[in-house]
Design an enzyme around this catalytic site. Structure first.
Site, PDB file in Angstrom:
ATOM      1  N   ARG A  27      11.445   3.682   3.024  1.00  0.00           N
ATOM      2  CA  ARG A  27      11.020   2.813   4.134  1.00  0.00           C
ATOM      3  C   ARG A  27      12.194   1.924   4.489  1.00  0.00           C
ATOM      4  O   ARG A  27      12.850   1.380   3.608  1.00  0.00           O
ATOM      5  CB  ARG A  27       9.833   1.963   3.706  1.00  0.00           C
ATOM      6  CG  ARG A  27       9.517   0.852   4.667  1.00  0.00           C
ATOM      7  CD  ARG A  27       8.258   0.102   4.316  1.00  0.00           C
ATOM      8  NE  ARG A  27       7.070   0.857   4.666  1.00  0.00           N
ATOM      9  CZ  ARG A  27       5.848   0.317   4.780  1.00  0.00           C
ATOM     10  NH1 ARG A  27       5.673  -0.962   4.575  1.00  0.00           N
ATOM     11  NH2 ARG A  27       4.813   1.058   5.094  1.00  0.00           N
TER      12      ARG A  27
ATOM     13  N   ARG B  74       0.791  -1.219   0.000  1.00  0.00           N
ATOM     14  CA  ARG B  74       0.000   0.000   0.000  1.00  0.00           C
ATOM     15  C   ARG B  74       0.833   1.283   0.000  1.00  0.00           C
ATOM     16  O   ARG B  74       0.614   2.174  -0.809  1.00  0.00           O
ATOM     17  CB  ARG B  74      -0.885   0.085   1.254  1.00  0.00           C
ATOM     18  CG  ARG B  74      -2.314  -0.240   1.034  1.00  0.00           C
ATOM     19  CD  ARG B  74      -2.862  -0.790   2.320  1.00  0.00           C
ATOM     20  NE  ARG B  74      -2.077  -1.958   2.669  1.00  0.00           N
ATOM     21  CZ  ARG B  74      -2.353  -3.193   2.252  1.00  0.00           C
ATOM     22  NH1 ARG B  74      -3.401  -3.408   1.536  1.00  0.00           N
ATOM     23  NH2 ARG B  74      -1.585  -4.222   2.568  1.00  0.00           N
ATOM     24  N   THR B  75       1.754   1.379   0.944  1.00  0.00           N
ATOM     25  CA  THR B  75       2.462   2.654   1.085  1.00  0.00           C
ATOM     26  C   THR B  75       3.263   2.942  -0.182  1.00  0.00           C
ATOM     27  O   THR B  75       3.258   4.067  -0.689  1.00  0.00           O
ATOM     28  CB  THR B  75       3.369   2.636   2.333  1.00  0.00           C
ATOM     29  OG1 THR B  75       2.567   2.252   3.441  1.00  0.00           O
ATOM     30  CG2 THR B  75       3.986   3.989   2.592  1.00  0.00           C
TER      31      THR B  75
ATOM     32  N   LYS C  93      27.088  -4.979  -4.075  1.00  0.00           N
ATOM     33  CA  LYS C  93      28.543  -4.923  -4.298  1.00  0.00           C
ATOM     34  C   LYS C  93      29.281  -4.335  -3.101  1.00  0.00           C
ATOM     35  O   LYS C  93      30.451  -4.028  -3.177  1.00  0.00           O
ATOM     36  CB  LYS C  93      28.854  -4.057  -5.525  1.00  0.00           C
ATOM     37  CG  LYS C  93      28.193  -4.515  -6.804  1.00  0.00           C
ATOM     38  CD  LYS C  93      28.632  -3.593  -7.952  1.00  0.00           C
ATOM     39  CE  LYS C  93      27.723  -3.652  -9.129  1.00  0.00           C
ATOM     40  NZ  LYS C  93      27.980  -2.570 -10.079  1.00  0.00           N
TER      41      LYS C  93
ATOM     42  N   HIS D   2       5.525   6.202  11.314  1.00  0.00           N
ATOM     43  CA  HIS D   2       4.918   6.054   9.985  1.00  0.00           C
ATOM     44  C   HIS D   2       4.023   7.301   9.802  1.00  0.00           C
ATOM     45  O   HIS D   2       2.799   7.212   9.823  1.00  0.00           O
ATOM     46  CB  HIS D   2       4.109   4.758   9.947  1.00  0.00           C
ATOM     47  CG  HIS D   2       3.756   4.280   8.575  1.00  0.00           C
ATOM     48  ND1 HIS D   2       3.920   5.053   7.443  1.00  0.00           N
ATOM     49  CD2 HIS D   2       3.227   3.099   8.159  1.00  0.00           C
ATOM     50  CE1 HIS D   2       3.508   4.341   6.399  1.00  0.00           C
ATOM     51  NE2 HIS D   2       3.086   3.170   6.797  1.00  0.00           N
TER      52      HIS D   2
HETATM   53  C1  NCD Z   1       1.470  -0.720   8.236  1.00  0.00           C
HETATM   54  C2  NCD Z   1       2.980  -0.640   8.379  1.00  0.00           C
HETATM   55  O1  NCD Z   1       3.719  -0.966   7.456  1.00  0.00           O
HETATM   56  O2  NCD Z   1       3.383  -0.249   9.454  1.00  0.00           O
HETATM   57  N1  NCD Z   1       1.073  -0.953   6.903  1.00  0.00           N
HETATM   58  C3  NCD Z   1       0.921   0.100   6.048  1.00  0.00           C
HETATM   59  O3  NCD Z   1       1.841   0.872   5.824  1.00  0.00           O
HETATM   60  N2  NCD Z   1      -0.292   0.311   5.537  1.00  0.00           N
HETATM   61  C4  NCD Z   1       0.835  -1.672   9.183  1.00  0.00           C
HETATM   62  C5  NCD Z   1       1.271  -3.108   9.187  1.00  0.00           C
HETATM   63  O4  NCD Z   1       2.117  -3.529   8.388  1.00  0.00           O
HETATM   64  O5  NCD Z   1       0.730  -3.841  10.003  1.00  0.00           O
END
Ligand code: NCD
Length: 351
Positions: free
Chosen positions: A135, A85-86, A114, A168
């Site tokens: 991320r 999703r993100t 490398k 997040h």
């Molecule tokens: C969340 C995350 O990655 O922290 N997911 C997301 O970004 N929608 C929640 C999760 O993974 O449980």
């Protein structure tokens, strides 16, 4: 005086309040790192921009106009921790405002294989792109990257798409945006009861959203979790210092009927060090048509997704289930954030 750069550990050991001072430029957000950075007034500004964007995507000429706003900018998506999703939500948001994108998701296919350091990798991205969205499993690592870039004179904005168990911030924004839209006709976000359910110790989504929500007046928060997965001490202290009324319980069904919002989460067992999740009976932290029946008719159900068994699919058709809408809202609020960070949101009024 000799200027030496801090190590990641030194940098991250500073308080969030100290670190966040580095993430502004000329009074505006430069890096999006922590939910602490969003005041209610900034959130409301972003909610308005997101509403506007959403409205414009309904018409072909609105879509075209949006695409013209940042067609001169490029974004790099660097996601070394799993994401559906993100990643896609940021990608779609970039496309919506006309940005070209590049991506690295699997470091084994990049020069990290490398032996190149992540620091050097991010420095490469900053040479090719105008924004880095990242991320990483290490808490505070994208903050450290922002700090390093700022000190190399090649500072481009960085947005945190999830940093370990810690933060997040854009998930928090989309959660609050969904609460804002859902409660618009019902007195707004303030003065309501919110339950956060599941693995609260390790879930960064709850941690970040709760920080934002704690700014609103008269919110009551219920933390529903097995005792060993209750909210972290630092978060609890923060909420108490903000004067938020909190209740911690492991009895989900006893609080359900009083809630205005129920925020479900999954077990974050990817962070297990030695199988801690295996001994937990997680079975009562579920929503099914049976217990949803006891909820208020005006309540909403949220989930950052992905879900496992916490919400049975039969609940999806219930009008209180907002989690699919929540993920769609994520695209609009992220597009709003891109327009805000590059300071072109005012141009929406030209349309
Ligand atoms: C969340 C995350 O990655 O922290 N997911 C997301 O970004 N929608 C929640 C999760 O993974 O449980």
């Amino acid at each position: 005086m000799e200027h030496t750069l801090k190590t990641y550990e030194e940098y991250f050991s500073q308080s969030a309040e100290v670190r966040m001072c580095h993430y502004e430029k000329a009074g505006r957000l430069q890096h999006v790192m922590l939910s602490h950075q969003f005041s209610i007034s900034l959130m409301e500004e972003l909610f308005d921009i997101a509403d506007h964007v959403k409205e414009m995507t309904r018409k072909p000429n609105g879509i075209e106009f949006l695409k013209s706003l940042l067609s001169h900018k490029k974004a790099m998506l660097y996601f070394t921790q799993p994401s559906t999703r993100t990643f896609l939500s940021f990608l779609t948001a970039c496309q919506m405002v006309g940005m070209d994108t590049g991506e690295v998701r699997d470091p084994s296919l990049s020069s990290e294989y490398k032996g190149e350091s992540q620091e050097d990798g991010v420095r490469v991205f900053s040479s090719y792109f105008d924004l880095i969205i990242m991320r990483d499993p290490k808490p505070g690592f994208c903050e450290y990257m922002a700090y390093l870039l700022d000190n190399t004179g090649r500072s481009v904005p960085i947005m945190n798409g999830g940093s370990g168990k810690d933060q997040h911030p854009t998930q928090a924004l989309l959660d609050l945006y969904t609460m804002h839209r859902s409660f618009q006709e019902n007195g707004g976000i303030r003065n309501k009861k919110y339950a956060f359910v599941g693995d609260l110790l390790r879930g960064r989504a709850v941690r970040s959203s709760v920080m934002l929500l704690s700014q609103y007046k008269d919110v009551e928060m219920y933390f529903v979790a097995p005792p060993s997965f209750q909210i972290a001490e630092d978060l609890e202290k923060h909420l108490i210092s903000q004067g938020v009324k909190i209740t911690k319980t492991d009895d989900f069904n006893s609080v359900l009927s009083a809630m205005d919002c129920v925020y479900m989460t999954r077990l974050q067992d990817e962070y297990d060090l030695s199988g801690e999740s295996n001994s937990i009976d997680y079975s009562q932290y579920n929503l099914t048509p049976d217990n949803v029946a006891s909820m208020k008719s005006t309540a909403i159900i949220l989930h950052p997704l992905p879900r496992r068994h916490e919400i049975s699919p039969e609940v999806d058709a219930d009008p209180r289930a907002m989690y699919w809408r929540q993920l769609r809202n994520g695209v609009y609020i992220r597009a709003a954030l891109l327009l805000y960070v590059f300071n072109v949101a005012d141009r929406l009024h030209e349309y």
